[in-house]
Design an enzyme around this catalytic site. Structure first.
Site, PDB file in Angstrom:
ATOM      1  N   SER A 124     -11.006  29.868  36.393  1.00 33.58           N
ATOM      2  CA  SER A 124     -10.195  30.938  35.806  1.00 33.58           C
ATOM      3  C   SER A 124     -11.083  32.108  35.414  1.00 33.58           C
ATOM      4  O   SER A 124     -12.257  31.928  35.053  1.00 33.58           O
ATOM      5  CB  SER A 124      -9.515  30.385  34.554  1.00 33.58           C
ATOM      6  OG  SER A 124      -8.982  31.430  33.782  1.00 33.58           O
ATOM      7  N   TYR A 148      -9.858  25.475  26.247  1.00 32.60           N
ATOM      8  CA  TYR A 148      -9.381  25.495  27.638  1.00 32.60           C
ATOM      9  C   TYR A 148     -10.431  26.159  28.538  1.00 32.60           C
ATOM     10  O   TYR A 148     -10.818  25.625  29.576  1.00 32.60           O
ATOM     11  CB  TYR A 148      -8.043  26.258  27.748  1.00 32.60           C
ATOM     12  CG  TYR A 148      -7.717  26.663  29.169  1.00 32.60           C
ATOM     13  CD1 TYR A 148      -7.333  25.705  30.105  1.00 32.60           C
ATOM     14  CD2 TYR A 148      -7.838  27.991  29.585  1.00 32.60           C
ATOM     15  CE1 TYR A 148      -7.054  26.069  31.424  1.00 32.60           C
ATOM     16  CE2 TYR A 148      -7.563  28.358  30.894  1.00 32.60           C
ATOM     17  CZ  TYR A 148      -7.175  27.394  31.806  1.00 32.60           C
ATOM     18  OH  TYR A 148      -6.921  27.758  33.116  1.00 32.60           O
ATOM     19  N   LYS A 152     -13.027  24.758  31.806  1.00 30.12           N
ATOM     20  CA  LYS A 152     -13.209  25.351  33.137  1.00 30.12           C
ATOM     21  C   LYS A 152     -14.690  25.617  33.398  1.00 30.12           C
ATOM     22  O   LYS A 152     -15.230  25.313  34.459  1.00 30.12           O
ATOM     23  CB  LYS A 152     -12.414  26.662  33.258  1.00 30.12           C
ATOM     24  CG  LYS A 152     -10.912  26.457  33.282  1.00 30.12           C
ATOM     25  CD  LYS A 152     -10.480  25.686  34.525  1.00 30.12           C
ATOM     26  CE  LYS A 152      -9.031  25.272  34.488  1.00 30.12           C
ATOM     27  NZ  LYS A 152      -8.692  24.287  35.526  1.00 30.12           N
TER      28      LYS A 152
HETATM   29  P1  NAD Z   1       0.555  23.842  36.132  1.00 27.19           P
HETATM   30  O1  NAD Z   1       0.564  23.255  34.766  1.00 27.19           O
HETATM   31  O2  NAD Z   1       1.840  24.335  36.676  1.00 27.19           O
HETATM   32  O3  NAD Z   1      -0.077  22.807  37.168  1.00 27.19           O
HETATM   33  C1  NAD Z   1      -1.043  21.853  36.792  1.00 27.19           C
HETATM   34  C2  NAD Z   1      -0.537  20.505  37.259  1.00 27.19           C
HETATM   35  O4  NAD Z   1      -1.494  19.503  36.918  1.00 27.19           O
HETATM   36  C3  NAD Z   1       0.791  20.104  36.600  1.00 27.19           C
HETATM   37  O5  NAD Z   1       1.693  19.753  37.616  1.00 27.19           O
HETATM   38  C4  NAD Z   1       0.424  18.881  35.734  1.00 27.19           C
HETATM   39  O6  NAD Z   1       1.488  17.954  35.682  1.00 27.19           O
HETATM   40  C5  NAD Z   1      -0.783  18.357  36.462  1.00 27.19           C
HETATM   41  N1  NAD Z   1      -1.737  17.593  35.655  1.00 27.19           N
HETATM   42  C6  NAD Z   1      -2.314  17.925  34.467  1.00 27.19           C
HETATM   43  N2  NAD Z   1      -3.186  16.976  34.101  1.00 27.19           N
HETATM   44  C7  NAD Z   1      -3.172  16.023  35.075  1.00 27.19           C
HETATM   45  C8  NAD Z   1      -3.851  14.785  35.267  1.00 27.19           C
HETATM   46  N3  NAD Z   1      -4.730  14.327  34.387  1.00 27.19           N
HETATM   47  N4  NAD Z   1      -3.594  14.072  36.378  1.00 27.19           N
HETATM   48  C9  NAD Z   1      -2.687  14.503  37.281  1.00 27.19           C
HETATM   49  N5  NAD Z   1      -2.017  15.665  37.165  1.00 27.19           N
HETATM   50  C10 NAD Z   1      -2.257  16.414  36.061  1.00 27.19           C
HETATM   51  O7  NAD Z   1      -0.539  24.998  36.141  1.00 27.19           O
HETATM   52  P2  NAD Z   1      -0.857  26.075  37.264  1.00 27.19           P
HETATM   53  O8  NAD Z   1      -0.537  27.401  36.711  1.00 27.19           O
HETATM   54  O9  NAD Z   1      -0.304  25.670  38.557  1.00 27.19           O
HETATM   55  O10 NAD Z   1      -2.438  25.955  37.278  1.00 27.19           O
HETATM   56  C11 NAD Z   1      -3.132  25.136  38.209  1.00 27.19           C
HETATM   57  C12 NAD Z   1      -4.602  25.143  37.860  1.00 27.19           C
HETATM   58  O11 NAD Z   1      -5.072  26.488  37.890  1.00 27.19           O
HETATM   59  C13 NAD Z   1      -4.916  24.607  36.470  1.00 27.19           C
HETATM   60  O12 NAD Z   1      -6.123  23.899  36.527  1.00 27.19           O
HETATM   61  C14 NAD Z   1      -5.085  25.866  35.640  1.00 27.19           C
HETATM   62  O13 NAD Z   1      -5.929  25.666  34.550  1.00 27.19           O
HETATM   63  C15 NAD Z   1      -5.697  26.811  36.660  1.00 27.19           C
HETATM   64  N6  NAD Z   1      -5.448  28.223  36.351  1.00 27.19           N
HETATM   65  C16 NAD Z   1      -4.174  28.659  36.157  1.00 27.19           C
HETATM   66  C17 NAD Z   1      -3.962  29.993  35.856  1.00 27.19           C
HETATM   67  C18 NAD Z   1      -2.562  30.528  35.618  1.00 27.19           C
HETATM   68  O14 NAD Z   1      -2.429  31.626  35.111  1.00 27.19           O
HETATM   69  N7  NAD Z   1      -1.500  29.828  35.990  1.00 27.19           N
HETATM   70  C19 NAD Z   1      -5.038  30.881  35.757  1.00 27.19           C
HETATM   71  C20 NAD Z   1      -6.321  30.386  35.971  1.00 27.19           C
HETATM   72  C21 NAD Z   1      -6.515  29.058  36.278  1.00 27.19           C
HETATM   73  C1  UD1 Z   2      -3.856  33.852  29.538  1.00 30.90           C
HETATM   74  C2  UD1 Z   2      -4.978  33.106  28.875  1.00 30.90           C
HETATM   75  C3  UD1 Z   2      -6.032  32.794  29.924  1.00 30.90           C
HETATM   76  C4  UD1 Z   2      -5.421  31.958  31.030  1.00 30.90           C
HETATM   77  C5  UD1 Z   2      -4.237  32.726  31.613  1.00 30.90           C
HETATM   78  C6  UD1 Z   2      -3.494  31.894  32.609  1.00 30.90           C
HETATM   79  C7  UD1 Z   2      -4.989  33.802  26.536  1.00 30.90           C
HETATM   80  C8  UD1 Z   2      -5.713  34.576  25.487  1.00 30.90           C
HETATM   81  N1  UD1 Z   2      -5.503  33.897  27.775  1.00 30.90           N
HETATM   82  O1  UD1 Z   2      -4.395  35.033  30.119  1.00 30.90           O
HETATM   83  O2  UD1 Z   2      -7.097  32.081  29.341  1.00 30.90           O
HETATM   84  O3  UD1 Z   2      -6.370  31.715  32.051  1.00 30.90           O
HETATM   85  O4  UD1 Z   2      -3.310  33.062  30.571  1.00 30.90           O
HETATM   86  O5  UD1 Z   2      -2.827  30.830  32.005  1.00 30.90           O
HETATM   87  O6  UD1 Z   2      -4.009  33.121  26.260  1.00 30.90           O
HETATM   88  N2  UD1 Z   2       1.475  39.618  26.621  1.00 30.90           N
HETATM   89  C9  UD1 Z   2       2.385  40.201  25.803  1.00 30.90           C
HETATM   90  N3  UD1 Z   2       3.469  39.465  25.406  1.00 30.90           N
HETATM   91  C10 UD1 Z   2       3.667  38.180  25.790  1.00 30.90           C
HETATM   92  C11 UD1 Z   2       2.723  37.578  26.641  1.00 30.90           C
HETATM   93  C12 UD1 Z   2       1.625  38.313  27.033  1.00 30.90           C
HETATM   94  O7  UD1 Z   2       2.259  41.362  25.432  1.00 30.90           O
HETATM   95  O8  UD1 Z   2       4.675  37.561  25.365  1.00 30.90           O
HETATM   96  C13 UD1 Z   2       0.325  40.405  27.094  1.00 30.90           C
HETATM   97  C14 UD1 Z   2      -1.032  39.843  26.677  1.00 30.90           C
HETATM   98  O9  UD1 Z   2      -1.403  40.331  25.425  1.00 30.90           O
HETATM   99  C15 UD1 Z   2      -1.917  40.323  27.825  1.00 30.90           C
HETATM  100  C16 UD1 Z   2      -0.975  40.324  29.037  1.00 30.90           C
HETATM  101  O10 UD1 Z   2       0.339  40.372  28.501  1.00 30.90           O
HETATM  102  O11 UD1 Z   2      -2.340  41.635  27.601  1.00 30.90           O
HETATM  103  C17 UD1 Z   2      -1.111  39.094  29.915  1.00 30.90           C
HETATM  104  O12 UD1 Z   2      -0.988  37.939  29.101  1.00 30.90           O
HETATM  105  P1  UD1 Z   2      -0.903  36.466  29.730  1.00 30.90           P
HETATM  106  O13 UD1 Z   2       0.118  36.449  30.798  1.00 30.90           O
HETATM  107  O14 UD1 Z   2      -0.748  35.512  28.605  1.00 30.90           O
HETATM  108  O15 UD1 Z   2      -2.298  36.274  30.450  1.00 30.90           O
HETATM  109  P2  UD1 Z   2      -3.785  36.429  29.851  1.00 30.90           P
HETATM  110  O16 UD1 Z   2      -3.777  36.658  28.397  1.00 30.90           O
HETATM  111  O17 UD1 Z   2      -4.505  37.404  30.686  1.00 30.90           O
END
Ligand code: NAD
Ligand code: UD1
Length: 338
Positions: A124, A148, A152
Site C-alpha cells: 500500500s 495496518y 504492510k
Molecule cells: P478486502 O477486505 O475486500 O479483501 C481482503 C480479503 O482477504 C477479504 O476477502 C478477507 O475475507 C480476506 N482475508 C483476510 N484475512 C484473511 C486470512 N487470514 N485468510 C484468508 N483470507 C483472509 O480488501 P481489498 O480492498 O480487496 O484489499 C486487498 C489487499 O490489498 C489487502 O491486503 C489490503 O490491505 C491491500 N490494499 C487495499 C487497499 C484499498 O484501498 N482497498 C489499498 C492498499 C492496499
Molecule cells: C486510507 C488509509 C490507508 C489505506 C487506504 C485504503 C487512513 C488514514 N488511511 O487511505 O492507510 O491504505 O485507506 O484502505 O485511514 N475522506 C473524507 N470523508 C470520508 C472519508 C474520507 O473526507 O468519509 C477523505 C480523507 O480525509 C482523504 C480522502 O477522503 O483525504 C481519501 O480517504 P480514504 O478513502 O479513507 O483513503 P486514504 O485516507 O487515502
C-alpha cells in the site's frame, strides 16, 4: 498451471480474478470470508463463464493452504489476504499483526514446500508514511503511522529478505494508491462491512440514501481547495496491473516493487463534484474536522510500472464515478441480499 489468489473474494481480489481468468489463466481463490462474500466469486464465475474454485480457508493456517496446493497445480500466488481498516488496526494491533504477518509467513512456508516460487503481494502507498515530496517514487524512504501500515511494511521486508536468501524466487510488491470503482457490469464491486471508512463507498452510500451526508475531513490542507488530495485508481486498471505483475514474475527473478497509481491527484471536493456531475445525483456534505492520521496529499509516480511492467491506467475519473455508482445503485446492500 493455476494462480492462487489469497483473499480473492475481496474487493480487489474479485476484480483481479475476473481480469486474469479472462486473460486465460486458471484461478483458484482461498479466502476465510472475514470481509467478503462467496457471492462475489459466484458472480466472477458467471461473468467469465469459468468455474472459479473457492476454498474457504485461512491463510494463517498451514492445513488450509495445503489443501489448495495439493488440489491444484499452483505456480503463482497473488497475496491479497489481510485486514485493512486503519482505525481498527490502531484499536486492535495484535489482531492485525497476527493476521497479516502470519498470513505472509505461512504462505511463504507452504509455497516453499510445494516448489512454488512466484508471488505478487498487495502492499500500500501507506508505507510512504508522512513524506511530503510528491509524486512518490518507489525508492523514497519508508515509515508508517499505524499498525495496518506496519504490517504492510514488515511483510515487504520479510519478502525482501526471503527473496535475497533464495535467488530462485520472483516476488513483486505492488503499492496500491486509492482503488475505487467497480467492474463495468455492475455485478461485482466494493462491499464494506458497516459504515465505510473510505471516501468513494461513503459517497455512494450517501447518494443511495443509506447515509445522510458525507463528512469532508478538513478543508484547511495546503491543497488547491483545502481538502485532501489522493491518487484514485479504477479497480479494473489495478486488476490489470496484477496481470502485468504475474507476467513480470514469470520472466524475472528477484524482488521488485512498483507503485500502482495514475500519477494524478484529485481532492475530496473534486471527487464529490465529479460524482454528482457524472451520475446526476446530489451528494450532501458538510465540512468536518481533519481525520487523525490523514495527510494532505498523496499521489504516485507510476513511471517504473509503465517502463518495466508495460502497464498503465486507461480509465478516467468519469469511469470511476460511473462504475462505482452503477454497482451501488444495482446492489444497494452489496452482496447481502443476493
Ligand atoms: P478486502 O477486505 O475486500 O479483501 C481482503 C480479503 O482477504 C477479504 O476477502 C478477507 O475475507 C480476506 N482475508 C483476510 N484475512 C484473511 C486470512 N487470514 N485468510 C484468508 N483470507 C483472509 O480488501 P481489498 O480492498 O480487496 O484489499 C486487498 C489487499 O490489498 C489487502 O491486503 C489490503 O490491505 C491491500 N490494499 C487495499 C487497499 C484499498 O484501498 N482497498 C489499498 C492498499 C492496499
Ligand atoms: C486510507 C488509509 C490507508 C489505506 C487506504 C485504503 C487512513 C488514514 N488511511 O487511505 O492507510 O491504505 O485507506 O484502505 O485511514 N475522506 C473524507 N470523508 C470520508 C472519508 C474520507 O473526507 O468519509 C477523505 C480523507 O480525509 C482523504 C480522502 O477522503 O483525504 C481519501 O480517504 P480514504 O478513502 O479513507 O483513503 P486514504 O485516507 O487515502
Amino acid at each position: 498451471m493455476a494462480v492462487l489468489l489469497t483473499g480473492g473474494a475481496g474487493y480487489i481480489g474479485s476484480h483481479t480474478a475476473l481480469c486474469i481468468a479472462n486473460a486465460g489463466l486458471d484461478v483458484v481463490v482461498l479466502d476465510n470470508l472475514s470481509n467478503s462474500s462467496p457471492e462475489a466469486i459466484r458472480r466472477v464465475s458467471e461473468l467469465t463463464g469459468k468455474e472459479i474454485p473457492l476454498i474457504i480457508g485461512d491463510c494463517t493456517n498451514k492445513d488450509d493452504l495445503e489443501k489448495a496446493f495439493s488440489a491444484y497445480p499452483i505456480d503463482q500466488v497473488v497475496h491479497f489476504a489481510g485486514l485493512k481498516a486503519v482505525g481498527e488496526s490502531v484499536a486492535k494491533p495484535l489482531m492485525y499483526y497476527r493476521n497479516n504477518l502470519d498470513a505472509s509467513l505461512t504462505l511463504l512456508e507452504v509455497m516453499a514446500a510445494h516448489g512454488c516460487n512466484q508471488l505478487v503481494f498487495s502492499s500500500s502507498a501507506t508505507v510512504y508514511g508522512t513524506i511530503q515530496e510528491m509524486p512518490l517514487k518507489e525508492n523514497f524512504p519508508l515509515g508508517c503511522t499505524n499498525p495496518y501500515g506496519w504490517t504492510k511494511l514488515m511483510s515487504e521486508q520479510i519478502f525482501r529478505d526471503v527473496g535475497k536468501a533464495d535467488l530462485g524466487l520472483s516476488i513483486v510488491l505492488l503499492r496500491y494508491f486509492n482503488p475505487v470503482g467497480a467492474h463495468e457490469s455492475g455485478r461485482i464491486g466494493e462491499d464494506p462491512n458497516g459504515i465505510p471508512n473510505n471516501l468513494m463507498p461513503f459517497i455512494c452510500q450517501v447518494a443511495k440514501g443509506r447515509l445522510e451526508r458525507l463528512s469532508i475531513f478538513g478543508n484547511d490542507y495546503p491543497t488547491k481547495d483545502g481538502t485532501g488530495v489522493r491518487d484514485y485508481i479504477h479497480v479494473m486498471d489495478l486488476a490489470e496491473g496484477h496481470l502485468a505483475a504475474l507476467k513480470y514474475a514469470r520472466e524475472h527473478r528477484g524482488v521488485e516493487v512498483f507503485n500502482l497509481g495514475t500519477g494524478v491527484g484529485y481532492s475530496v471536493l473534486d471527487m464529490v463534484h465529479a460524482f454528482e456531475e457524472v451520475n446526476h445525483i446530489q451528494v450532501p456534505y458538510r465540512i468536518a474536522p481533519r481525520r487523525p492520521g490523514d495527510i494532505a496529499t498523496c499521489y504516485a509516480d507510476p513511471t517504473k510500472a509503465h517502463d518495466l511492467l508495460h502497464w498503465q491506467t486507461h480509465r478516467t475519473l468519469t469511469d470511476m464515478c460511473r462504475d462505482a455508482w452503477n454497482w451501488q445503485n444495482n446492489n444497494p446492500m452489496g452482496y447481502r441480499n443476493a
